[in-house]
Design a protein around this motif. Structure first.
Motif, PDB file in Angstrom:
ATOM      1  N   GLU A 166       0.827  -1.213   0.000  1.00 23.92           N
ATOM      2  CA  GLU A 166       0.000   0.000   0.000  1.00 23.92           C
ATOM      3  C   GLU A 166       0.854   1.253   0.000  1.00 23.92           C
ATOM      4  OE1 GLU A 166      -3.032   0.175   2.972  1.00 23.92           O
ATOM      5  OE2 GLU A 166      -3.984  -1.647   2.207  1.00 23.92           O
ATOM      6  N   ILE A 167       0.416   2.222  -0.777  1.00 26.89           N
ATOM      7  CA  ILE A 167       1.086   3.527  -0.804  1.00 26.89           C
ATOM      8  C   ILE A 167       0.279   4.452   0.105  1.00 26.89           C
ATOM      9  CG2 ILE A 167       1.553   5.547  -2.249  1.00 26.89           C
ATOM     10  CD1 ILE A 167       1.955   3.670  -4.618  1.00 26.89           C
ATOM     11  N   ASN A 168       0.963   5.253   0.928  1.00 32.47           N
ATOM     12  CA  ASN A 168       0.244   6.280   1.700  1.00 32.47           C
ATOM     13  C   ASN A 168       0.103   7.520   0.811  1.00 32.47           C
ATOM     14  OD1 ASN A 168       0.398   4.531   3.829  1.00 32.47           O
ATOM     15  ND2 ASN A 168       2.070   5.611   4.864  1.00 32.47           N
ATOM     16  N   PRO A 185      -1.114  11.471   0.007  1.00 30.46           N
ATOM     17  CA  PRO A 185      -0.525  11.743  -1.300  1.00 30.46           C
ATOM     18  C   PRO A 185       0.920  11.226  -1.374  1.00 30.46           C
ATOM     19  CG  PRO A 185      -0.563  13.739   0.009  1.00 30.46           C
ATOM     20  CD  PRO A 185      -1.280  12.711   0.807  1.00 30.46           C
ATOM     21  N   ALA A 186       1.336  10.938  -2.628  1.00 39.01           N
ATOM     22  CA  ALA A 186       2.676  10.375  -2.800  1.00 39.01           C
ATOM     23  C   ALA A 186       3.416  11.058  -3.943  1.00 39.01           C
ATOM     24  CB  ALA A 186       2.550   8.889  -3.102  1.00 39.01           C
ATOM     25  N   ILE A 187       4.735  11.087  -3.797  1.00 40.49           N
ATOM     26  CA  ILE A 187       5.576  11.510  -4.928  1.00 40.49           C
ATOM     27  C   ILE A 187       6.089  10.236  -5.575  1.00 40.49           C
ATOM     28  CG2 ILE A 187       7.837  12.517  -5.535  1.00 40.49           C
ATOM     29  CD1 ILE A 187       5.815  14.674  -5.044  1.00 40.49           C
ATOM     30  N   ILE A 188       5.952  10.146  -6.894  1.00 37.81           N
ATOM     31  CA  ILE A 188       6.430   8.948  -7.589  1.00 37.81           C
ATOM     32  C   ILE A 188       7.541   9.336  -8.559  1.00 37.81           C
ATOM     33  CG2 ILE A 188       5.818   7.106  -9.174  1.00 37.81           C
ATOM     34  CD1 ILE A 188       3.568   6.522  -7.625  1.00 37.81           C
ATOM     35  N   LYS A 234       5.033  18.005   0.074  1.00 40.76           N
ATOM     36  CA  LYS A 234       4.793  17.407   1.392  1.00 40.76           C
ATOM     37  C   LYS A 234       3.967  16.103   1.314  1.00 40.76           C
ATOM     38  CE  LYS A 234       5.424  21.833   3.627  1.00 40.76           C
ATOM     39  NZ  LYS A 234       6.555  22.047   2.748  1.00 40.76           N
ATOM     40  N   PRO A 235       4.489  15.087   0.642  1.00 40.85           N
ATOM     41  CA  PRO A 235       3.748  13.824   0.509  1.00 40.85           C
ATOM     42  C   PRO A 235       3.880  12.955   1.763  1.00 40.85           C
ATOM     43  CG  PRO A 235       5.871  13.626  -0.541  1.00 40.85           C
ATOM     44  CD  PRO A 235       5.812  15.023   0.010  1.00 40.85           C
ATOM     45  N   SER A 236       3.090  11.877   1.786  1.00 43.32           N
ATOM     46  CA  SER A 236       3.206  10.906   2.885  1.00 43.32           C
ATOM     47  C   SER A 236       4.130   9.759   2.510  1.00 43.32           C
ATOM     48  CB  SER A 236       1.832  10.345   3.232  1.00 43.32           C
ATOM     49  OG  SER A 236       0.985  11.393   3.593  1.00 43.32           O
ATOM     50  N   SER A 237       4.357   9.604   1.192  1.00 37.55           N
ATOM     51  CA  SER A 237       5.309   8.553   0.799  1.00 37.55           C
ATOM     52  C   SER A 237       6.025   8.919  -0.497  1.00 37.55           C
ATOM     53  CB  SER A 237       4.616   7.192   0.673  1.00 37.55           C
ATOM     54  OG  SER A 237       3.476   7.293  -0.105  1.00 37.55           O
ATOM     55  N   LEU A 238       7.182   8.278  -0.663  1.00 36.24           N
ATOM     56  CA  LEU A 238       7.961   8.417  -1.905  1.00 36.24           C
ATOM     57  C   LEU A 238       7.994   7.034  -2.543  1.00 36.24           C
ATOM     58  CD1 LEU A 238       9.949   9.975  -3.819  1.00 36.24           C
ATOM     59  CD2 LEU A 238      11.796   9.240  -2.306  1.00 36.24           C
ATOM     60  N   VAL A 239       7.626   6.978  -3.828  1.00 32.08           N
ATOM     61  CA  VAL A 239       7.562   5.696  -4.527  1.00 32.08           C
ATOM     62  C   VAL A 239       8.556   5.723  -5.683  1.00 32.08           C
ATOM     63  CG1 VAL A 239       6.021   4.069  -5.688  1.00 32.08           C
ATOM     64  CG2 VAL A 239       5.087   5.677  -4.023  1.00 32.08           C
ATOM     65  N   ILE A 240       9.376   4.677  -5.785  1.00 31.54           N
ATOM     66  CA  ILE A 240      10.342   4.611  -6.889  1.00 31.54           C
ATOM     67  C   ILE A 240       9.991   3.404  -7.750  1.00 31.54           C
ATOM     68  CG2 ILE A 240      12.807   4.594  -7.504  1.00 31.54           C
ATOM     69  CD1 ILE A 240      12.183   6.842  -5.576  1.00 31.54           C
ATOM     70  N   VAL A 241       9.687   3.650  -9.028  1.00 32.13           N
ATOM     71  CA  VAL A 241       9.361   2.546  -9.943  1.00 32.13           C
ATOM     72  C   VAL A 241      10.165   2.676 -11.233  1.00 32.13           C
ATOM     73  CG1 VAL A 241       7.027   2.068  -9.079  1.00 32.13           C
ATOM     74  CG2 VAL A 241       7.349   3.835 -10.799  1.00 32.13           C
ATOM     75  N   GLY A 242      10.161   1.610 -12.036  1.00 31.93           N
ATOM     76  CA  GLY A 242      10.944   1.595 -13.285  1.00 31.93           C
ATOM     77  C   GLY A 242      12.214   0.781 -13.091  1.00 31.93           C
ATOM     78  N   GLY A 243      12.840   0.404 -14.188  1.00 36.61           N
ATOM     79  CA  GLY A 243      14.008  -0.476 -14.146  1.00 36.61           C
ATOM     80  C   GLY A 243      15.150   0.048 -13.294  1.00 36.61           C
ATOM     81  N   GLY A 286      10.735  11.729   7.319  1.00 34.33           N
ATOM     82  CA  GLY A 286       9.740  10.944   8.052  1.00 34.33           C
ATOM     83  C   GLY A 286       8.576  10.471   7.192  1.00 34.33           C
ATOM     84  N   ILE A 287       8.874  10.081   5.976  1.00 34.98           N
ATOM     85  CA  ILE A 287       7.793   9.569   5.105  1.00 34.98           C
ATOM     86  C   ILE A 287       8.106   8.127   4.705  1.00 34.98           C
ATOM     87  CG2 ILE A 287       7.126  11.851   4.233  1.00 34.98           C
ATOM     88  CD1 ILE A 287       8.661  11.211   1.661  1.00 34.98           C
ATOM     89  N   LYS A 288       7.072   7.453   4.191  1.00 35.41           N
ATOM     90  CA  LYS A 288       7.217   6.038   3.840  1.00 35.41           C
ATOM     91  C   LYS A 288       7.908   5.907   2.475  1.00 35.41           C
ATOM     92  CE  LYS A 288       4.414   1.900   3.101  1.00 35.41           C
ATOM     93  NZ  LYS A 288       3.069   1.357   2.951  1.00 35.41           N
ATOM     94  N   LEU A 289       8.828   4.957   2.357  1.00 33.00           N
ATOM     95  CA  LEU A 289       9.465   4.677   1.058  1.00 33.00           C
ATOM     96  C   LEU A 289       8.841   3.404   0.493  1.00 33.00           C
ATOM     97  CD1 LEU A 289      11.679   5.105  -1.114  1.00 33.00           C
ATOM     98  CD2 LEU A 289      13.202   3.730   0.293  1.00 33.00           C
TER      99      LEU A 289
END
Lengths: 332, 216
Positions: A127-129, A131-134, A259-268, A287-290
């Motif tokens: 699960e992503i928290n 808002p998120a930065i991707i 000011k997101p709640s999580s940072l998401v990294i996708v792609g090769g 202090g955000i979720k990775l």
């Protein structure tokens, strides 16, 4: 009875098919790589990619259905990548999916490949928290997006020229490491010293990226070393550090700004150990979720297309399965 | 009911036949960038005949030579249909279909010429029974025709066959204007092509290093 989406992905050089349930569980997934076909060309050869898709797509569909024991009645709809991608490759997936839909009397939905990537971090119950930065960093794309929810996506910065993954592969080719060289460059970089000063393009300017200057800079450096011995590990380490400095600085800027709640990294490129370590530090600091999906979901796959298809159904958006090369991130 | 599909040569064709009788056929000029939908042409045919997709018992698909993306459009669609309906499919060459029509008219050996890449040409030879392919420079094709035939019917890309005709002054050359797939021929001969049926003929060949050579 559980229902599944049959996801089909053939936008570039991997033929992928998967069955995904609405709660993001992957019942079965097959990815047939074409690396062996393209390695002699130092990059993807579109004609061969398309031809290999024709050979691989029905056996992949067959394998997924046999492995999962899912019946045709349990398939809710078929989701197939409609773009962006290579025209010849897209046509194979789209036409196969259209025919399957006709034969099985199932709805066929044309899916935006980029939306698939953004949803890959939530496969298999993750699960992503919001808002998120991707950050999507792959061979075909490099961009930052702000996701208020899984459906509300805003592009906040993208590359003006080459993608980060493409730059990894091209630098790898300059160093004689074959194709795809990205993972090898990343591995070699860990053994080398950061002792060559390569540029960090656009590092102080907004959230946009540019990697073509960095690529040229590595090429010029290698051209100048006519008599000197080139330490490949040091070139790789210095290059990777330059890329990481840019990617991490842009992620930090985006976090400060949105000011997101999580940072998401996708792609090769999400497979890069340096990127994983760097983003971990940033997330701890703020202090955000990775959220880092497993490598198998970070690169092109059909499970992400399947999961994105559920969003289309939920939102009652049903684009026809027709190729669309210039599709935007915000488009369904 | 047999459905035959041809998308290889700048036209999208669907023809439907049953018990050696042509029930319906439709032909559209191909629009680039995937705008021509072969599924819509098939749906139109089925609606006209008041038939369902499940009435399809076998498929015939033109596997080229022809435009790369357009050949793959037809082949992918036909293979997907064959898989989902669990019905047999056979891939046939566009040279077979064009060759048959020319042979019916001239009763002589036929050579279909198509321009390929890097100065090479596809030459497909049809003699009423067999089809043979040569993929090489025009000089070698000329040499092959000279040594193998005293009379030949040429069809295909107009400028190439006119050029070839000049180089074949010592044999009897007939220039034909039949160089595209005819939907009626496709439908009429569909059941004969199907005698050779295998399931998914164009597909489950795993991509290995051995067939990469053949492609390049």
């Amino acid at each position: 009875m559980s229902k599944y989406i049959l996801g089909i992905e053939s936008s570039c050089d991997d033929t992928a098919v998967a069955l995904v349930s609405q709660d993001s569980q992957v019942k079965s997934s097959v990815v047939i790589s074409q690396d062996k076909i393209h390695e002699n060309f130092g990059g993807i050869y579109p004609e061969f990619a398309s031809r290999a898709h024709v050979h691989n797509i029905i056996p992949s569909i067959n394998q997924v259905l046999e492995e999962s024991c899912v019946t045709i009645d349990e398939i809710e709809a078929i989701g197939v990548t409609r773009g962006p991608g290579l025209m010849g490759s897209l046509l194979v997936g789209l036409n196969t999916a259209t025919a399957l839909g006709m034969g099985w009397q199932k709805q066929v939905i044309g899916i935006n490949h980029l939306r698939g990537h953004l949803r890959s971090a939530e496969l298999e119950g993750e699960e992503i928290n919001y808002p998120a930065i991707i950050l999507l960093v792959s061979g075909g794309h490099t961009f930052l997006a702000f996701m208020r929810s899984k459906l509300d996506i805003e592009l906040i910065g993208e590359t003006r020229d080459d993608s980060a993954g493409e730059t990894f592969d091209k630098v790898g080719r300059m160093l004689g490491l074959g194709f795809p060289a990205g993972p090898i460059v990343d591995k070699l970089a860990r053994k080398g010293k950061v002792n060559i000063s390569f540029p960090r393009p656009l590092i102080h300017e907004g959230l946009e990226f540019s990697f073509s200057g960095l690529k040229s800079s590595v090429a010029r450096y290698l051209e100048k070393q006519i008599d000197a011995e080139i330490v490949i590990e040091d070139v790789a380490a210095s290059f990777v550090q330059a890329v990481m400095d840019v990617l991490l600085s842009k992620c930090t800027k985006a976090i400060q700004q949105y000011k997101p709640s999580s940072l998401v990294i996708v792609g090769g490129v999400a497979a890069s150990s340096q990127l994983r370590e760097g983003t971990e530090k940033i997330c701890k600091e703020y202090g955000i979720k990775l959220c880092l999906p497993p490598i198998k979901w970070a690169t092109d796959n059909a499970a992400m297309i399947g999961l994105a298809t559920w969003d289309y159904i939920e939102n009652k958006v049903f684009p026809i399965p027709k190729p669309e090369l210039n599709i935007l991130l915000s488009d369904f | 009911m047999i459905v035959s599909i041809s998308t290889s040569l700048s036209q999208f064709i669907v023809s439907i036949s049953k018990d050696n009788e042509i029930l319906c056929y439709k032909k559209r000029e191909r629009i680039p960038n995937g705008e021509t939908h072969i599924d819509l042409i098939l749906k139109e045919c089925l609606e006209e005949l008041n038939m369902k997709v499940s009435d399809i018992s076998a498929l015939v698909v033109d596997v080229g030579p022809g435009g790369t993306s357009s050949v793959r459009t037809g082949v992918s669609f036909a293979n997907g249909l064959s898989y989902s309906l669990d019905c047999p499919i056979i891939g046939i060459s566009s040279v077979d279909i064009i060759g048959i029509e020319n042979y019916l008219k001239y009763k002589k050996s036929i050579c279909c010429l198509f321009k390929s890449v890097k100065g090479n040409y596809f030459a497909g030879f049809y003699d009423g029974m067999n089809t043979k392919f040569i993929y090489t420079k025009v000089e070698e094709i000329t040499q092959y025709i000279r040594s193998s035939f005293s009379e030949i019917v040429l069809c295909g890309n107009k400028d190439i066959i006119q050029n070839l005709e000049l180089k074949l002054a010592d044999i009897n050359v007939i220039i034909s204007d039949i160089y595209k797939v005819n939907p009626e021929i496709l439908a009429t001969y569909a059941h004969k092509f199907l005698d050779k049926t295998r399931k998914y003929p164009n597909l489950p060949v795993p991509v290995t290093e051995t067939n990469i050579q053949e492609w390049s």
